[in-house]
Scaffold this motif. Structure first.
Motif, PDB file in Angstrom:
ATOM      1  N   PRO A   8       0.848  -1.200   0.000  1.00  7.69           N
ATOM      2  CA  PRO A   8       0.000   0.000   0.000  1.00  7.69           C
ATOM      3  C   PRO A   8       0.880   1.246   0.000  1.00  7.69           C
ATOM      4  O   PRO A   8       1.925   1.284   0.669  1.00  7.69           O
ATOM      5  N   PHE A 183      -3.819   7.902  -0.821  1.00  8.40           N
ATOM      6  CA  PHE A 183      -3.574   6.519  -0.398  1.00  8.40           C
ATOM      7  C   PHE A 183      -3.975   5.564  -1.524  1.00  8.40           C
ATOM      8  O   PHE A 183      -5.031   5.741  -2.150  1.00  8.40           O
ATOM      9  N   HIS A 185      -4.244   1.309  -2.494  1.00  6.89           N
ATOM     10  CA  HIS A 185      -4.104  -0.117  -2.192  1.00  6.89           C
ATOM     11  C   HIS A 185      -4.715  -0.892  -3.335  1.00  6.89           C
ATOM     12  O   HIS A 185      -5.917  -0.791  -3.599  1.00  6.89           O
ATOM     13  N   LYS A 189      -8.147   3.900  -4.594  1.00  6.69           N
ATOM     14  CA  LYS A 189      -7.441   5.135  -4.279  1.00  6.69           C
ATOM     15  C   LYS A 189      -8.316   6.012  -3.380  1.00  6.69           C
ATOM     16  O   LYS A 189      -9.540   6.051  -3.533  1.00  6.69           O
ATOM     17  N   PHE A 190      -7.651   6.700  -2.479  1.00  8.57           N
ATOM     18  CA  PHE A 190      -8.348   7.563  -1.525  1.00  8.57           C
ATOM     19  C   PHE A 190      -7.569   8.863  -1.398  1.00  8.57           C
ATOM     20  O   PHE A 190      -6.343   8.855  -1.212  1.00  8.57           O
ATOM     21  N   PHE A 199      -9.288   4.027   3.899  1.00 15.44           N
ATOM     22  CA  PHE A 199      -8.059   3.340   3.507  1.00 15.44           C
ATOM     23  C   PHE A 199      -7.674   2.290   4.549  1.00 15.44           C
ATOM     24  O   PHE A 199      -7.351   1.142   4.209  1.00 15.44           O
TER      25      PHE A 199
END
Length: 241
Positions: A8, A183, A185, A189-190, A199
């Motif tokens: 991440p 962020f 992963h 996306k965040f 997240f």
């Protein structure tokens, strides 16, 4: 052989108060997650870095931020910081040069002290009012956490560090990052400190934590609204600041 899954990622910037708050929340409440993340610096490139980035086929998204939004952010960040028991000392960015701190971060990361350096720089900028565009200041901050002061102070003069910085800027381009904290992963996306809980949830991290007392309200001064000439914020204030 199957490729190693990407860890991440978090994109952070010393320029952004929201990035500072996300760093605080992660290190204060989720230290186990901190160590599992790939920390990637995000900054507006100077002319040499922008040239190297263009040569490599990348670009950096510039979007000017309005004065009205700057003023809103001052009050918003003050509220969010107070909720965390933090006091903001607003930096006065007369002529910000983000290579000084972000390329120095690459030096610190190579020496295994990246997060310690990041914490020191965030504290210097957002709580001590120090000028992190000043090379000498960066050298002193590096020394504070056991990083080579000379290497950090002169990171922008090192062709190898500049090349590594170009690769970092290319990652920003390739990951379609437009603000911080950001962020990633897998395919999700965040953007923004207010998306940190989402997240953490997809990482399987418990997110419940005590909520500090109500924020103190006060009117921000217009003079404190200097955050730099450029911004890459495209939307809500909880993203890049």
């Amino acid at each position: 052989m199957a490729p190693t899954p990407r860890r991440p990622r978090i994109y952070f910037s010393f320029r952004s108060p929201y990035s500072w708050l996300a760093f605080h929340d992660l290190t204060a409440h989720h230290p186990q997650v901190v160590e599992s993340l790939e920390w990637r610096p995000f900054w507006e490139p100077d002319a040499p870095s922008e040239h190297l980035l263009a040569e490599a086929g990348g670009r950096f998204p510039y979007t000017p931020m309005s004065r009205e939004k700057h003023l809103y952010m001052l009050g918003d960040v003050r509220r969010l910081a107070a909720r965390r028991g933090l006091t903001v000392t607003w930096p006065q960015d007369v002529d910000p040069w983000w290579e000084a701190s972000h390329l120095a971060y690459l030096v610190a990361a190579a020496e295994g002290r990246g997060l310690a350096f990041a914490e020191r720089v965030y504290r210097a900028r957002w709580q001590e009012g120090l000028d992190i565009s000043d090379r000498a200041t960066i050298g002193r901050l590096a020394a504070d956490v056991g990083v080579s002061a000379d290497a950090a102070e002169h990171a922008a003069d090192d062709d190898g560090i500049r090349a590594e910085g170009t690769r970092a800027l290319l990652d920003i381009h390739r990951d379609d990052v437009f603000g911080v904290p950001f962020f990633i992963h897998r395919r999700q996306k965040f953007w923004g400190v207010d998306r940190l809980t989402d997240f953490l949830t997809i990482l399987g991290e418990p997110t419940g934590q005590p909520r500090p007392g109500a924020p103190a309200e006060s009117a921000p001064s217009v003079a404190a609204a200097a955050f730099g000439a450029h911004s890459s914020d495209h939307g809500h204030a909880g993203g890049c600041g």
